[in-house]
Design a protein around this motif. Structure first.
Motif, PDB file in Angstrom:
ATOM      1  N   UNK A 290       0.942  -1.138  -0.253  1.00  0.00           N
ATOM      2  CA  UNK A 290      -0.151  -0.011   0.059  1.00  0.00           C
ATOM      3  C   UNK A 290       0.788   1.232  -0.075  1.00  0.00           C
ATOM      4  N   UNK A 291       0.547   2.309  -1.109  1.00  0.00           N
ATOM      5  CA  UNK A 291       1.477   3.357  -1.130  1.00  0.00           C
ATOM      6  C   UNK A 291       0.524   4.475  -0.976  1.00  0.00           C
ATOM      7  N   UNK A 292       0.739   5.457  -0.035  1.00  0.00           N
ATOM      8  CA  UNK A 292      -0.271   6.496   0.387  1.00  0.00           C
ATOM      9  C   UNK A 292       0.195   7.504  -0.801  1.00  0.00           C
ATOM     10  N   UNK A 293      -1.075   8.176  -1.061  1.00  0.00           N
ATOM     11  CA  UNK A 293      -0.758   9.480  -2.153  1.00  0.00           C
ATOM     12  C   UNK A 293      -1.862  10.672  -1.880  1.00  0.00           C
ATOM     13  N   UNK A 294      -1.498  11.655  -2.165  1.00  0.00           N
ATOM     14  CA  UNK A 294      -2.803  12.629  -2.035  1.00  0.00           C
ATOM     15  C   UNK A 294      -2.938  13.527  -3.631  1.00  0.00           C
ATOM     16  N   UNK A 295      -2.311  12.748  -4.479  1.00  0.00           N
ATOM     17  CA  UNK A 295      -2.459  12.922  -5.752  1.00  0.00           C
ATOM     18  C   UNK A 295      -3.670  12.391  -6.720  1.00  0.00           C
ATOM     19  N   UNK A 296      -4.724  13.033  -6.668  1.00  0.00           N
ATOM     20  CA  UNK A 296      -5.957  12.672  -7.314  1.00  0.00           C
ATOM     21  C   UNK A 296      -5.970  12.312  -8.618  1.00  0.00           C
ATOM     22  N   UNK A 297      -5.116  13.374  -9.454  1.00  0.00           N
ATOM     23  CA  UNK A 297      -5.157  13.221 -10.862  1.00  0.00           C
ATOM     24  C   UNK A 297      -4.406  12.091 -11.387  1.00  0.00           C
ATOM     25  N   UNK A 298      -3.460  11.786 -10.783  1.00  0.00           N
ATOM     26  CA  UNK A 298      -2.728  10.558 -11.191  1.00  0.00           C
ATOM     27  C   UNK A 298      -2.241   9.896  -9.720  1.00  0.00           C
ATOM     28  N   UNK A 299      -2.970   9.251  -9.251  1.00  0.00           N
ATOM     29  CA  UNK A 299      -2.484   8.524  -7.992  1.00  0.00           C
ATOM     30  C   UNK A 299      -1.476   7.327  -7.968  1.00  0.00           C
ATOM     31  N   UNK A 300      -1.345   6.744  -9.202  1.00  0.00           N
ATOM     32  CA  UNK A 300      -0.428   5.426  -9.315  1.00  0.00           C
ATOM     33  C   UNK A 300       0.969   6.113  -9.842  1.00  0.00           C
ATOM     34  N   UNK A 301       0.945   7.490  -9.943  1.00  0.00           N
ATOM     35  CA  UNK A 301       2.218   8.134 -10.441  1.00  0.00           C
ATOM     36  C   UNK A 301       3.279   8.122  -9.131  1.00  0.00           C
ATOM     37  N   UNK A 302       2.636   7.905  -7.731  1.00  0.00           N
ATOM     38  CA  UNK A 302       3.568   8.043  -6.794  1.00  0.00           C
ATOM     39  C   UNK A 302       4.513   7.060  -6.533  1.00  0.00           C
TER      40      UNK A 302
END
Length: 308
Positions: free
Chosen positions: A121-133
């Motif tokens: 599980x990778x946390x992200x705050x990037x709504x536009x491209x969450x899988x770019x974390x």
């Protein structure tokens, strides 16, 4: 027609923007075996059902189910009951997965019969491209025994364990509690480095603080149900109802002197400078103290309300 191998169960409630990212990622799976994506709408009022009904062509694997608002446990059980697949993957609607997600879980589950598979599980705050974390090169896994953010298991074991307990009517612990019953069946958790879930959280802001504390109260209340069902030291450690946790978070918050009021200027300053993640981690320290203190102050009263 080939037998359905996978049913991906996605409960959702008023999360349409990130749900679209979730479903788009599930349509990009590299696995060649048949799979379905069961979205269980839990009474959303944000147009989720209307959108999925009118844009069904975007998501050919989608099967939409609806229910009146009854929380995540009931929604997941509806998905389990309706699933056609041999295996079930739980993906929350604020999760975006990598293309190899189902294939990786398939390979992990092939290592035994009484096993379930737990991914990264990778946390992200990037709504536009969450899988770019960025994904850390060395896998990091939580100690959570049964976290539905990224978990796969044969449907037969969910049925054997009795599915989720819908008595958990607020936020928290229903997946861990099912995990205790899965563990009692003798299943072993296997880690699956190739299955990656990008978990979206909106960036921390000051106006979210009351809601976050309300969720901590809910989690404290659901802790009572969890411990009532499994009155063990292991569960006490999970829910943090020990003198050790009370002392630890008390020390870190100076006995509660560092709280939502006194921390607000610092947290506002950090958010204004684009350091919302740092602000969240600082506030999380107080949230832990808040939850532990709430349990110690309200445990007996809430237990009587729930069970007497």
């Amino acid at each position: 027609m080939s037998e359905m191998l996978w049913s991906v169960v996605v409960p959702t409630y008023n999360r349409l923007p990130i749900l679209q990212k979730c479903l788009a990622a599930l349509e990009k799976q590299t696995i060649t075996a048949p799979y379905e994506v069961l979205v269980i709408d839990d009474g959303s009022s944000d147009g989720t059902v209307e959108f999925l009904t009118t844009h069904h062509d975007r998501y050919p694997h989608l099967r939409l189910l609806t229910q009146d608002h009854a929380a995540a446990a009931a929604a997941r059980n509806y998905g389990i009951d309706s699933a056609l697949g041999k295996y079930i993957a739980f993906v929350d609607s604020d999760i975006t997965v990598n293309p190899e997600y189902l294939q990786a879980h398939t390979e992990t589950l092939s290592q035994g019969d009484k096993v379930y598979s737990y991914g990264r599980i990778i946390n992200t705050t990037n709504l536009e491209s969450p899988d770019s974390e960025p994904v850390p090169p060395i896998p990091i896994f939580t100690a959570a025994i049964f976290d539905t953010c990224n978990l796969a298991i044969a449907r037969q074991w969910l049925l054997a364990a009795g599915k989720f307990d819908t008595g958990f009517f607020q936020y928290g612990w229903e997946d861990f509690e099912l995990g205790m019953r899965i563990k009692q069946l003798g299943l072993k958790r296997l880690t699956c480095a190739g299955a990656i879930a990008f978990h979206y959280h909106a960036a921390f802001s000051i106006d979210k603080m009351p809601r976050l504390l309300d969720l901590e109260e809910q989690r404290g209340r659901m802790s009572i149900i969890f411990y009532q069902k499994h009155p063990t030291w292991e569960v006490k450690l999970m829910i943090q109802k020990t003198w050790l946790h009370l002392a630890l978070w008390g020390i870190l918050t100076l006995g509660g002197l560092l709280n939502d009021r006194t921390l607000k200027p610092l947290l506002s300053w950090l958010c204004d400078r684009g350091k919302s993640e740092v602000a969240m981690e600082i506030f999380r320290i107080y949230m832990n103290w808040y939850t532990v203190l709430w349990m110690y102050r309200n445990w007996e009263r809430e237990r009587k309300l729930l069970f007497d």
